[in-house]
Design an enzyme around this catalytic site. Structure first.
Site, short mmCIF file in Angstrom:
data_model
loop_
_atom_site.label_atom_id
_atom_site.label_comp_id
_atom_site.label_asym_id
_atom_site.label_seq_id
_atom_site.Cartn_x
_atom_site.Cartn_y
_atom_site.Cartn_z
N HIS A 1 1.01 -1.20 0.05
CA HIS A 1 -0.15 -0.04 -0.31
C HIS A 1 0.74 1.04 0.05
O HIS A 1 0.42 2.13 -0.76
CB HIS A 1 -1.04 0.03 1.05
N TYR B 1 1.53 5.27 -2.51
CA TYR B 1 1.73 6.82 -2.11
C TYR B 1 3.16 7.01 -2.71
O TYR B 1 3.49 8.32 -3.02
CB TYR B 1 1.70 6.87 -0.66
N HIS C 1 -10.24 1.15 -10.67
CA HIS C 1 -9.61 2.22 -9.67
C HIS C 1 -8.15 2.55 -10.03
O HIS C 1 -8.00 3.74 -10.03
CB HIS C 1 -9.84 1.72 -8.30
N PHE C 2 -7.30 1.64 -9.95
CA PHE C 2 -6.04 2.23 -9.87
C PHE C 2 -5.46 2.52 -11.37
O PHE C 2 -4.38 3.19 -11.43
CB PHE C 2 -4.83 1.26 -9.26
N HIS C 3 -6.30 2.14 -12.35
CA HIS C 3 -5.98 2.97 -13.71
C HIS C 3 -6.21 4.61 -13.68
O HIS C 3 -5.72 5.42 -14.30
CB HIS C 3 -6.59 2.47 -14.95
N ARG D 1 -10.89 -9.58 -12.04
CA ARG D 1 -9.70 -8.99 -12.55
C ARG D 1 -8.58 -10.21 -13.12
O ARG D 1 -8.97 -11.46 -12.65
CB ARG D 1 -8.95 -7.97 -11.69
N ARG D 2 -7.51 -9.68 -13.64
CA ARG D 2 -6.51 -10.68 -13.69
C ARG D 2 -6.93 -12.04 -14.31
O ARG D 2 -6.45 -13.06 -14.17
CB ARG D 2 -5.82 -11.18 -12.48
#
Lengths: 52, 166, 596
Positions: free
Chosen positions: C236, C240, C387-389, C450-451
Site C-alpha cells: 500500500h 503513495y 480504480h488504480f488506472h 480482474r487478472r
C-alpha cells in the site's frame, strides 16, 4: 505570451478562493450521494449477505 | 500557522466525511450483521487434506434444521464439489481451503467473495432464500489455467433436495 | 513557441549539467518502461475483451506480469528518482555531493530492472523453462525464477541509495545554511523517502528472508499468508510512493503553470507529514476477505486508511485554490468563470489538471475499496484495476507525462517539438481512460474478475444491471486503444524534441508560496520526530497481526508446497538472455550470480 503577465496582484489575506470552495462543496455532495448509493443499494441491496 | 477560513471549513467537512464512512461500515457490521472472514479456523496442512475429516470428501452436510455446512476444496483449476448443492431457504456455512496455491472464491454477482489461502480455512455464512443457480469463479490468479477455474452453487427447491449428492 | 522562451533564464541544464544528465537518463529509463508496458497493455486489453487474440491464453499472464511490473515499478519509480533529483537540486540550489555515487544507484536500478524483466520475458520463450509469471504481487506459493526476486532486491537497494543521495545533499546544504527551513521540494522528497524506507521493511523481509532463498531451493516451504501480508505492508505505501512525485508537481509546478503561486506552503508540509505517518499502517485493507486475520485488525486498518484520505482531501483544496489564484491574476472572474481563464492551451497545465480531475474520481472508488465490509462487493473484481488506472494510471501517469512537457526543455535546452500534439495527447489519455476505467468499474460490480485471460465461463453468464457484457468490453477496448495511441504521441513528441536543436534561455523559475514556510511551526521540519512516530504507528498496526499469523501457521507455513511457474536451469537463463537480445554484459553478470 501576453496572458502570462499578471493582471493584478492579490495577497494571501485578501484572497478568498470562493470558486474553489464552491467546487469542493460540490465534490463533497457527490461523494456523499455516491457513498450512500454504493453502500446501501449496490452493497447491502446485493444478493447474499455474509452473516457469520 | 495561518490557515485560511475556507480551508478550515473543508478540514471539518473532510473529517466529517471520514467519520461518516467509518460509521457506515460499523453500522453494516453491527445493525445489519455483515460479518468479516476472520481467524476462526485453525490452520491446516494443505498437503494432507485427504486425511482431514472435512476436506477428504468435499461435500455439503446438514448440521441442523435448514442449516448446512459446505466443505469446499479449491485447487488448480477446479472447485470441489461442483456443483455445490443446497436447498432453498437454507443457511449455509462455507469452509473453503486450497490444496495448492492462493485462489479466490466468488459466488458471481453476490457479496460472497473470499480469498482462499493454502494453510488457512476461509469460513463465512450466507442464506439462500430462493432456488436458482449461481456461478462460482476463482478471482485470484493461480496459474496459467486460471481463466478456466469455475464452479457452481445450485439452490434447489426444498422438496427436491436429496442431501447434496450428485 | 515554448512558453518559457520569454523568461530568458538559465535552465536547469545550464545550472547543473551533471545532474541534468542523470535526470535525463532516469527519465529515458522511465519512458522505455512506459513504451514496453503500454505495448503489453494493449495486447492484454484486446485479448481479454476477445477483440484480438494473438497468443495462447496461457501467455496472457506473462503479458500481465510484464505490464504490471514495467508500469508500476519501472515507469513510476524511474520517473520519481528523476523528478526528486531535479526537485532537490533545484530547491537547494546546490549540486549533488558526488555524481559517481549518483550514477551507482541509477546503475543498480537499471540492473535490477533488467534482471526482473529478463526473468519475466523468459515466459515467452518456449526453449527456456525460465519465467516469472507471478504478476506484480508475486504471491507465494507461486514461485518465480530467482532472477526475478534478485532483480527486485537490487532495484530496491538502488532506490534506497537514491534517497540517501538526497539526504546527503540536504546535510551539505544545512551546513551552508544553518537555521533555514528545508526548501519545500526537498522537504517533500525527504519525507517521501522516509516513508519508503519504512515501507521497504515488509518487502525486504518477504523477498530476502523468504522468497529468494526459497526460489534458490534453500528451503521448501513458505507461509503463504505471511509473505502475502508482508507484501501488502509494502504494497500500500508503494502507491503513495508513486503518488508523491505527482503531488510535488501539483504543489510546486501546477500553480506556476496556472499563472499563480502555491496557496499554502505550511499545509503542503502538513500533508506530506501525514503521508509519512499514515501510508504504511494500512496495508491490511488489501486483505479484508483473507482468512487467518482477525476482524479487529481489519477494522483498525480501515480506520487508519480512512484517515489517510485527509491529506488527499486537503490537497484537493490547496491545489485548486492555487489554480484559482492564478486564474484570477490572469483576469478570471465569477464563481466558476475563472476556470475559463486557465491556460488550457498548455499541455503541461491541461494534462496535470485533467489528471487531478481523474484523481477526484479515483479517490471515490478508493473510498469504496477502503470500506471494510463493502469490500465483499468489489474485492478482486475488475472494479479494482478500474480504480488504480485512475490513480496510478492517470493521476500519476498523466501528471508525469504532462510535467515532462514542461521539464524536458529545461533538461535538454531544446524547446518542445509540438504543443498541439502534446495537448491532443493529454486529452486522448483522459478520454481513453474515462472510457476504459468506467467500464471496468461497472463490470466489477456485476462480478467480472480482474487478472483473467478470458472472462468467459461455461457454466454461467454475467448479468449486468444495464447494458451488455459486450458493450463494456468494447468500451474497454476502445479506451485502451486510445491510451496506446496517446502513449505513442507522447513518446514521439519527446523523441522529436530531443532531436531538435538547442536554444538558450529555456529556464523557468518557480515562485514562492502565497503563505510561505515561515508561517508554519518549525516542528514540521523535525524529520526525526515524524520518522519516530511513523515507526510507532507501524509497530502498533502490524505487530499483533504478524505475531498472530506466525503463531498460527509458523514462519515457514503449515506445509504449503512450492508451485514454480518455472524449473530453473542454468543454461536456460543464458539461452533466454541470448534470444531476448539483452546485452552481453548482463549475461556475464547473471553467470556470476547464478554460479554463486
Amino acid at each position: 505570451m501576453s496572458t502570462e503577465t499578471p493582471k493584478r496582484e492579490i495577497d494571501h489575506e485578501e484572497f478568498d478562493p470562493k470558486g474553489t470552495l464552491a467546487l469542493i462543496l460540490i465534490y463533497f455532495v457527490i461523494l456523499s450521494i455516491l457513498w450512500v448509493f454504493m453502500y446501501f443499494i449496490e452493497f447491502l441491496g446485493n444478493d447474499l449477505t455474509v452473516i457469520g | 500557522m495561518h490557515i485560511h477560513n475556507y480551508e478550515k471549513i473543508w478540514l471539518v467537512l473532510a473529517m466529517l466525511l471520514i467519520v461518516a464512512f467509518i460509521s457506515t461500515v460499523a453500522y453494516g457490521a453491527t445493525a445489519m450483521g455483515v460479518d468479516m472472514i476472520s481467524d476462526d479456523e485453525d490452520t491446516i496442512d494443505p498437503g494432507a487434506l485427504d486425511e482431514d475429516p472435512r476436506f477428504a470428501d468435499p461435500r455439503v452436510e446438514q448440521v441442523g434444521e435448514d442449516e448446512y455446512e459446505a466443505y469446499v476444496v479449491a485447487q488448480q483449476y477446479v472447485f470441489e464439489p461442483d456443483p455445490i448443492e443446497v436447498p432453498e431457504g437454507s443457511t449455509v456455512t462455507f469452509y473453503v481451503t486450497s490444496r495448492d496455491v492462493i485462489h479466490g472464491f466468488e459466488i458471481v454477482g453476490t457479496n460472497a467473495n473470499a480469498m482462499v489461502v493454502p494453510g488457512e480455512v476461509s469460513t463465512f455464512t450466507v442464506e439462500f432464500s430462493e432456488a436458482g443457480e449461481y456461478g462460482v469463479l476463482c478471482n485470484e490468479y493461480c496459474g496459467d489455467g486460471h481463466h478456466v477455474m469455475e464452479g457452481s452453487v445450485t439452490v434447489v427447491p426444498e422438496e427436491e433436495y436429496d442431501g447434496g449428492d450428485e | 513557441m515554448s512558453e518559457s522562451l520569454e523568461s530568458g533564464a538559465p535552465s536547469f541544464l545550464d545550472q547543473f549539467p551533471a545532474e541534468a544528465k542523470l535526470v535525463r537518463a532516469t527519465l529515458w529509463s522511465s519512458f522505455t518502461a512506459l513504451i514496453l508496458g503500454g505495448l503489453f497493455g494493449i495486447i492484454q486489453t484486446l485479448h481479454r475483451t476477445d477483440i484480438l487474440r494473438v497468443m495462447d491464453s496461457s501467455y496472457y499472464y506473462t503479458v500481465l506480469t510484464a505490464h504490471g511490473v514495467l508500469m508500476v515499478v519501472s515507469f513510476t519509480i524511474f520517473f520519481l528518482v528523476g523528478v526528486f533529483t531535479w526537485g532537490v537540486v533545484r530547491s537547494l540550489d546546490r549540486p549533488l555531493v558526488d555524481m559517481r555515487y549518483s550514477w551507482t544507484w541509477y546503475g543498480l536500478m537499471v540492473l535490477g530492472t533488467l534482471m526482473a524483466v529478463v526473468a519475466v520475458l523468459g515466459g515467452f520463450v518456449d526453449t527456456t523453462e525460465m519465467s516469472a509469471d507471478v504478476l506484480f504481487t508475486f504471491y507465494a506459493p507461486l514461485q518465480a525464477h530467482p532472477l526475478f526476486y534478485g532483480g527486485l532486491a537490487i532495484f530496491l537497494i538502488g532506490s534506497w541509495l537514491a534517497g540517501a543521495d538526497w539526504f546527503r545533499a540536504w546535510y551539505a546544504w544545512k551546513r551552508e545554511h544553518p537555521d533555514e527551513r528545508i526548501p519545500l521540494q526537498t522537504f517533500m522528497a525527504l519525507t517521501t523517502m522516509l516513508m519508503w524506507y519504512i515501507a521497504s521493511i515488509g518487502i525486504t523481509i518477504a523477498v530476502v528472508v523468504f522468497l529468494l532463498p526459497w526460489s534458490l531451493g534453500l528451503f521448501d516451504e513458505v507461509n503463504a499468508l505471511l509473505t502475502r501480508t508482508l507484501f501488502w505492508f509494502w504494497g500500500h505505501p508503494v502507491v503513495y510512493f508513486w503518488l508523491m512525485p505527482a503531488y510535488m508537481l501539483w504543489y510546486t509546478v501546477l500553480p506556476k503553470l496556472a499563472g499563480g503561486r502555491l496557496f499554502s506552503d505550511p499545509l503542503a508540509r502538513v500533508v506530506f507529514v501525514l503521508f509519512l505517518l499514515l501510508s504504511t499502517p494500512v496495508g491490511i485493507h488489501h486483505q479484508y476477505v483473507d482468512p487467518g486475520i482477525a476482524e479487529g485488525f481489519k477494522f483498525i486498518a480501515m480506520t487508519n486508511t480512512m484517515f489517510l484520505l485527509l491529506p488527499s482531501l486537503l490537497t484537493a483544496f490547496t491545489v485548486v485554490a492555487s489554480m484559482e489564484y492564478g486564474a484570477r491574476r490572469r483576469g478570471g472572474t465569477g464563481l466558476f468563470g475563472w476556470l475559463r481563464a486557465l491556460p488550457w492551451a498548455r499541455p503541461a497545465f491541461t494534462g496535470m489538471a485533467l489528471a487531478g480531475l481523474m484523481f477526484a474520481a479515483g479517490g471515490f472508488s478508493g473510498m469504496i475499496n477502503a470500506g471494510m465490509n463493502i469490500n465483499y462487493l468489489v474485492h478482486n473484481t475488475l472494479w479494482v484495476p478500474g480504480h488504480f488506472h485512475l490513480t496510478v494510471g492517470t493521476a500519476v501517469g498523466l501528471t508525469f507525462m504532462a510535467a515532462t512537457y514542461w521539464l524536458w526543455p529545461q533538461l535538454t535546452n531544446k524547446p518542445l517539438f509540438s504543443r498541439p500534439i502534446g495537448l491532443l495527447q493529454v486529452v486522448m489519455w483522459f478520454v481513453g481512460m474515462a472510457l476504459m476505467s468506467n467500464a471496468m468499474h461497472v463490470s466489477g460490480l456485476f462480478g467480472v474478475p480482474r487478472r483473467t485471460a478470458e472472462p468467459q465461463y461455461e457454466g454461467f453468464d454475467f448479468t449486468p444491471a444495464f447494458g451488455t457484457m459486450n458493450e463494456f468490453d468494447m468500451q474497454i477496448a476502445v479506451g485502451g486503444t486510445l491510451l496506446f495511441l496517446s502513449l505513442g504521441l507522447f513518446i514521439g513528441n519527446v523523441v522529436l524534441t530531443s532531436l531538435g536543436s538547442k536554444q538558450s534561455g529555456l529556464g523557468d523559475s518557480l515562485p514562492p508560496a502565497l503563505s510561505g514556510p515561515s508561517d508554519s511551526p518549525v516542528v514540521l521540519d523535525n524529520l526525526k520526530l515524524w520518522l519516530g512516530i511513523a515507526l510507532v504507528l507501524v509497530v502498533l498496526a502490524y505487530s499483533l497481526p504478524l505475531v498472530s499469523i506466525i503463531s498460527r501457521g509458523g514462519l515457514f507455513g503449515p506445509g504449503v508446497g512450492t508451485y514454480p511457474v518455472i524449473i530453473d536451469t542454468f543454461s536456460a537463463v543464458v539461452e533466454s538472455v541470448a534470444t531476448t537480445g539483452i546485452i552481453e554484459t548482463l549475461a556475464q553478470f547473471e553467470v556470476g550470480v547464478i554460479v554463486q
